[in-house]
Write a protein that holds these residues in place. Sequence first.
Motif, mmCIF file in Angstrom:
data_model
loop_
_atom_site.group_PDB
_atom_site.id
_atom_site.type_symbol
_atom_site.label_atom_id
_atom_site.label_comp_id
_atom_site.label_asym_id
_atom_site.label_seq_id
_atom_site.Cartn_x
_atom_site.Cartn_y
_atom_site.Cartn_z
ATOM 1 N N SER A 286 -1.619 -4.718 -5.366
ATOM 2 C CA SER A 286 -2.714 -4.966 -6.296
ATOM 3 C C SER A 286 -3.147 -3.711 -7.050
ATOM 4 O O SER A 286 -4.050 -3.763 -7.863
ATOM 5 C CB SER A 286 -3.908 -5.535 -5.531
ATOM 6 N N GLY A 287 -2.523 -2.592 -6.762
ATOM 7 C CA GLY A 287 -2.888 -1.365 -7.454
ATOM 8 C C GLY A 287 -4.107 -0.695 -6.873
ATOM 9 O O GLY A 287 -4.658 0.231 -7.443
ATOM 10 N N THR A 288 -4.556 -1.170 -5.710
ATOM 11 C CA THR A 288 -5.720 -0.556 -5.094
ATOM 12 C C THR A 288 -5.400 -0.185 -3.651
ATOM 13 O O THR A 288 -4.246 -0.172 -3.250
ATOM 14 C CB THR A 288 -6.952 -1.478 -5.205
ATOM 15 N N ILE A 289 -6.443 0.101 -2.880
ATOM 16 C CA ILE A 289 -6.267 0.571 -1.508
ATOM 17 C C ILE A 289 -6.899 -0.422 -0.541
ATOM 18 O O ILE A 289 -7.649 -1.310 -0.949
ATOM 19 C CB ILE A 289 -6.907 1.967 -1.336
ATOM 20 N N VAL A 380 -6.070 4.636 2.913
ATOM 21 C CA VAL A 380 -5.034 3.798 3.532
ATOM 22 C C VAL A 380 -4.767 2.559 2.689
ATOM 23 O O VAL A 380 -5.693 1.937 2.166
ATOM 24 C CB VAL A 380 -5.478 3.376 4.955
ATOM 25 N N GLY A 381 -3.482 2.205 2.569
ATOM 26 C CA GLY A 381 -3.133 0.978 1.867
ATOM 27 C C GLY A 381 -1.640 0.739 1.887
ATOM 28 O O GLY A 381 -0.873 1.627 1.512
ATOM 29 N N LYS A 386 4.232 1.319 -3.545
ATOM 30 C CA LYS A 386 4.790 0.680 -4.741
ATOM 31 C C LYS A 386 3.881 0.825 -5.956
ATOM 32 O O LYS A 386 4.162 0.272 -7.006
ATOM 33 C CB LYS A 386 5.009 -0.815 -4.474
ATOM 34 N N THR A 387 2.761 1.507 -5.790
ATOM 35 C CA THR A 387 1.782 1.581 -6.872
ATOM 36 C C THR A 387 1.703 2.994 -7.433
ATOM 37 O O THR A 387 1.402 3.939 -6.712
ATOM 38 C CB THR A 387 0.388 1.153 -6.352
ATOM 39 N N GLU A 414 4.278 6.322 3.951
ATOM 40 C CA GLU A 414 3.487 6.276 2.718
ATOM 41 C C GLU A 414 2.387 5.217 2.795
ATOM 42 O O GLU A 414 2.021 4.597 1.808
ATOM 43 C CB GLU A 414 4.385 6.066 1.488
ATOM 44 N N LEU A 415 1.873 5.038 3.997
ATOM 45 C CA LEU A 415 0.787 4.091 4.215
ATOM 46 C C LEU A 415 -0.563 4.736 3.921
ATOM 47 O O LEU A 415 -1.540 4.056 3.672
ATOM 48 C CB LEU A 415 0.833 3.620 5.675
ATOM 49 N N ASN A 416 -0.582 6.069 3.965
ATOM 50 C CA ASN A 416 -1.858 6.746 3.736
ATOM 51 C C ASN A 416 -1.664 8.107 3.074
ATOM 52 O O ASN A 416 -0.578 8.683 3.078
ATOM 53 C CB ASN A 416 -2.629 6.912 5.048
#
Length: 442
Positions: A286-289, A380-381, A386-387, A414-416
């Motif tokens: 979604s382009g956010t976190i 974190v996201g 992918k963003t 790359e989770l955080n």
Amino acid sequence: MSEVIVAKFGGSSLADSKQFLKVKNIVLSDNRRRYVVPSAPGKRSREDHKITDLLYLCHQHVAQRLPFDEVYSIIEKRYLDICTELGVSLDMKAILKEVKSRIAQGTSADYAASRGEYLNGLILADYLGYEFIDAAELIVFDKNGQFDAETTQNRVQTRLASVNQGVIPGFYGAMEDATIKTFSRGGSDVTGAIIARGVAASVYENWTDVSGFCMADPRIIEDPKHIEKITYKELRELSYMGASVLHEEAIFPVKKEGIPIKIKNTNKPQDEGTLILSDLSPVSYSGTITGIAGKKGFTVIAIEKMLMSSEKGFFRKLLSILEGNDISVEHMPSSIDSVSLVIADSELGNKMEKVISDIHSQLCPESIVGYPNMALIAVVGRGMIKTKGISAKVFGALAQEGINVRMITQGSSELNIIVGIENEDFEKAIKAIYKNFITKKI
């Protein structure tokens, strides 16, 4: 096979008769809620006492040969008031008398503490019209006091196969010799997860006094947004950095089976809550976190030495120095000629000079500098990988507020993104990042 929901209710959800009524309405509103796991009564107000704390206090009084009647009378009144107001048919006076007698005879702290959940379970089972199943029958600890997952799984499957609707108290089980043994505090979350795994639940509901996880600490951000969906890994990252709603060990029994956890608010059952999903579930970028969390109280030791990355054994020796001083490292970001050790102040204590001296003598660095009073913030996201532009938004937000970033590290998953800043900038940094991602349009 019909769907089954296991519903665990926390101490605030069962603190008095009014809360019991809310729980009954929730449980009976969905016939899939076949198994219910209660905690002991929690606080009704800030000045109130948790029943578990009072039970521990009774045990301590007996251990020190002090009278405990006054403390136990508070416990008795709490349960008797609940029973009277709910109109349940239990002979609670006789049950309370038996528990008091056992405590007076010098029973274990685990037995005393576990009675909070046991008594609440008896009341709730009677009030709901569900069968009461003592957790001591189901949850097994081995002779070393370690939880025996597979024996427990077999017992839960066998015993509950013939129980259509049951209440199983949280927080405790029993050793092989029937001695009561508790989990660590907050362990009712664990019991709920164990039961959910045992009955192959479609979802494990964890009912508490908040409407799920917040995207940031509500003590820093006023009325932060709630996280609708989060994966186990994201939850681990946020919990590790200080975000806390759920007992960490509660994740493992259900994670193994891919059972989702739903965090819900007993006082606002209409709120959506947070759904905790398998790491393998589909993700929308979604382009956010997902969330922001952090902790204060770190020291960073920055070491520079030309060609350190090609010096065989350099990092092993560095870590052995820390091990020799009984210190664990939180993070260790590095580049070709430098490495930073991020250490919690609680770990480092007064050993800073000794550690720096050992590094100097054994590794001969060109530069070694300590930066105390540091804080870490994790953004974190799962969609971050992918963003494009997530890092730019984080650092742009900090730059706009004039916050100096002293350290950056990103996990291989790359989770955080973790940034190191000074303690005094901690709250300002959380607000800046939250504002940039949440209150501004993406």
